[in-house]
Design an enzyme around this catalytic site. Structure first.
Site, short mmCIF file in Angstrom:
data_model
loop_
_atom_site.label_atom_id
_atom_site.label_comp_id
_atom_site.label_asym_id
_atom_site.label_seq_id
_atom_site.Cartn_x
_atom_site.Cartn_y
_atom_site.Cartn_z
N ASN A 1 -14.35 2.33 2.62
CA ASN A 1 -12.96 2.74 1.95
C ASN A 1 -11.92 3.39 3.34
OD1 ASN A 1 -13.08 5.25 1.88
ND2 ASN A 1 -11.34 5.04 -0.34
N ASP B 1 -13.83 6.74 -2.60
CA ASP B 1 -13.10 6.18 -3.39
C ASP B 1 -13.94 6.91 -4.83
OD1 ASP B 1 -11.18 4.67 -2.44
OD2 ASP B 1 -12.27 3.15 -2.68
N THR C 1 -8.79 -1.69 2.90
CA THR C 1 -8.99 -1.79 1.60
C THR C 1 -8.97 -3.22 1.47
OG1 THR C 1 -7.25 -1.88 -0.89
CG2 THR C 1 -6.31 -1.53 1.42
N LYS D 1 -13.56 -4.41 2.44
CA LYS D 1 -14.40 -3.10 2.21
C LYS D 1 -15.76 -3.28 2.37
CE LYS D 1 -11.55 -0.21 -0.93
NZ LYS D 1 -11.53 0.08 -2.70
N TYR E 1 -2.69 0.51 -9.98
CA TYR E 1 -1.02 1.32 -10.31
C TYR E 1 -0.05 0.62 -9.96
CZ TYR E 1 -1.95 1.95 -5.49
OH TYR E 1 -1.92 1.34 -3.62
N GLY F 1 -15.54 -5.63 -14.12
CA GLY F 1 -15.33 -5.66 -13.22
C GLY F 1 -16.75 -5.16 -12.44
N ALA F 2 -16.82 -5.50 -11.42
CA ALA F 2 -18.30 -5.04 -10.62
C ALA F 2 -18.38 -4.94 -9.06
CB ALA F 2 -19.04 -6.36 -11.27
N GLY F 3 -17.04 -5.46 -8.19
CA GLY F 3 -16.49 -5.31 -7.20
C GLY F 3 -16.68 -4.05 -6.81
N GLY F 4 -15.43 -3.31 -5.42
CA GLY F 4 -16.48 -2.27 -4.46
C GLY F 4 -15.67 -0.84 -5.65
N SER G 1 1.09 -1.43 -0.10
CA SER G 1 0.30 -0.06 -0.09
C SER G 1 1.17 1.43 -0.27
CB SER G 1 -0.61 0.12 1.45
OG SER G 1 -1.60 0.90 1.22
#
Ligand code: NDP
Length: 286
Positions: free
Chosen positions: A96, A111, A70, A74, A229, A135-138, A23
């Site tokens: 978050n 976020d 994280t 979440k 990233y 994607g379909a998460g947080g 992180s």
């Protein structure tokens, strides 16, 4: 300004994750404390899923300022704090950041705010355009909410687990959304008229290959954005860079959400330039 030494009056914030060692939040928040000369520290906590509830109780017990939360905590944190959620956390079904207000824990989510700020800065073509969201998460929920606020026309959500994509589309109902599978990414029609293609999955986090995607069919002004990233371009962004498309990774979103979280934890204006500089330096980009 040099960081203030830790002393008897030092106040602490932190991040809960599993894993957490990668992180960049500690680098960003501690740079902010140093820039403002505040006697505060931001610490990573490796919290495994079975320990999440006890760790959250520890935030109040230890008098922490608050913690970021994280992967993979979440959505469970939102369930634990279901009676004390901000409207933003409720909409995204995920937390978050947890803010300690005198022993009462409040779940919030910065976020979507971070993603929206970054898209505005990039001048990404979203208003009145179609977007492909993978994607379909947080992270995807935050992206969808930001896209709605930026006036997107229609969003196609592609996800490995179709039921989760359908749940996300239902959660943020005011966006016109359709749902498809990852196999459909190879079809040129899916990207032929989109202003953005967004990766909000964790595919590529460890350098693994991305599923086939019809990059060549995207309009020339299409922006490819990866929420991940890393030091090197991800397997999602590499083919877009090679074809000359505008691209961005999740560092701007990380900064945006971090700035907002810093202000919630500390109730002072965040030193954005120092935070950005610390992030870019940590990734070897400054
Ligand atoms: P979640 O665990 O909530 O969601 C993970 C998503 O990735 C799901 O859509 C999941 O699909 C998909 N996925 C995971 N592994 C695979 C695989 N092997 N093949 C296909 N699909 C897969 O995570 P988040 O949404 O919180 O995070 C997703 C990514 O976004 C992470 O890499 C995270 O670091 C990044 N992120 C970055 C932020 C930033 O500030 N830059 C902010 C938030 C997230 P399924 O539903 O089928 O399981």
């Amino acid at each position: 300004m040099a960081p203030r030494p830790i002393g008897g009056a030092t106040l602490v914030a932190g991040v809960f994750g599993d894993p957490v060692a990668h992180s960049l939040s500690p680098v960003m928040h501690n740079a902010a404390y140093a820039a403002l000369g505040m006697e505060r520290a931001y610490v990573p906590f490796h919290v495994r899923p079975p320990e999440l509830l006890r760790a959250l109780q520890g935030v109040a017990a230890l008098g922490l300022l608050g913690v970021n939360v994280t992967v993979p905590h979440k959505e469970r944190t939102a369930r634990y704090l279901k009676n004390n959620l901000s409207a933003e956390a409720r909409l995204q079904g995920a937390v978050n950041c947890v803010i300690n207000r005198g022993g009462r824990l409040v779940g919030d989510n910065t976020d979507a705010h971070g993603f929206e700020l970054d898209l505005r800065e990039l001048g990404a073509p979203v208003a009145g355009r179609n977007v492909l969201l993978i994607g379909a998460g947080g992270g995807a929920a935050a992206a969808l909410l930001a896209l709605k606020r930026l006036g997107v026309r229609q969003v196609t959500i592609a996800n490995r687990t179709r039921a989760r994509a359908l749940r996300l589309a239902r959660r943020i109902q005011s966006v016109a959304a359709t749902v498809t599978d990852l196999d459909a990414l190879a079809q040129p029609a899916l990207v032929a008229d989109v202003g953005m293609v967004i990766n909000a999955t964790s595919i590529g986090l460890g350098g693994e290959p991305y599923p086939p995607l019809a990059y060549e069919a995207a309009p020339s002004d299409c922006v490819f954005y990866d929420l991940i990233y890393r030091r090197e371009p991800t397997s999602f962004l590499r083919p877009a860079i090679d074809r000359g498309f505008k691209t961005a990774d999740g560092i701007g979103m990380l900064l945006g959400q971090g700035v907002h979280a810093f202000e919630l934890f500390n109730r002072v204006k965040a030193p954005v330039v120092a935070m950005r500089h610390a992030l870019l330096a940590a990734l070897g980009r400054s």
